[in-house]
Design an enzyme around this catalytic site. Structure first.
Site: not given
Ligand code: T46
Length: 177
Positions: A65, A75, A135, A171
């Site tokens: 992603h 991130k 995250y 996905d």
């Protein structure tokens, strides 16, 4: 006192960060994130949101992603339970390492995090059951800007370490480049 060890990768801007643990008879103390100390490690230092995922099955893959401009996000990814094979793919069209990928084992034991700048797609595969990730994102979630790269895209050719046992339909549905 060094609280983080910076490990360069072959992809410009992508850094592995080892969080130093200061142990004693009770256990250990570790600084998890530090805006001041990690600023030079490719982080903007801002934290717009913190996400937590649990993935129960070994071999499961989440990703790949990214958020499109102007919402591209950095991130800081850490695995606090279990072990994962964390992957970042360079999606910057002008980069000399465009579509190249880097994989790194992140685990509770090795106390490693991946600092992933904007412009990279991110995904991971679990190497154990019950993997928990934290995250830190430096931009808010922008669903309208969400993009995806298929984890099996031959153009990227990621060497996932174990058989893929589970993926979301979303996905699976990402087109190849
Ligand atoms: C990313 C995100 C998602 N969501 C919502 C959207 C969905 O309704 C639900 C699950 O999202 P998603 O299916 O994208 O979750 P994962 O498949 O685990 O994806 C995550 O894992 C891969 C490896 C990543 O790198 C992304 O940061 C993150 O998208 O949470 C939010 O509400 N806020 C958010 O910041």
């Amino acid at each position: 006192m060094q609280r983080f060890r910076r490990i360069h990768t072959e992809l410009p801007g992508l850094t592995v960060v080892e969080r130093m643990q200061f142990g004693d008879e009770r256990g250990f103390f570790s600084r998890f994130f530090c805006q001041e100390e990690l600023f030079g490690f490719g982080s903007t230092g801002a934290i717009a949101q913190i996400n937590h995922t649990m993935t129960r099955t070994k071999g499961a893959v989440r990703g790949l992603h990214f958020q499109r401009s102007p919402h591209e996000e950095a991130k800081f990814v850490s695995c606090l339970a279990g072990a994962i094979f964390d992957v970042a793919v360079d999606m910057r069209p002008d980069s000399p390492t465009y579509l190249r990928w880097h994989g790194e084992v992140l685990s509770a034991e090795n106390a490693r995090s991946m600092m992933i700048p904007g412009g990279f797609a991110h995904g991971f595969q679990t190497l154990t059951e019950n993997c928990e990730l934290i995250y830190l994102h430096d931009k808010p979630f922008a669903p309208e800007a969400e993009g995806g790269l298929n984890v099996l895209d031959p153009r990227v050719n990621i060497a996932w370490p174990v058989e893929i046992t589970q993926m979301s339909e979303r996905d699976r549905s990402f087109a190849f480049i």
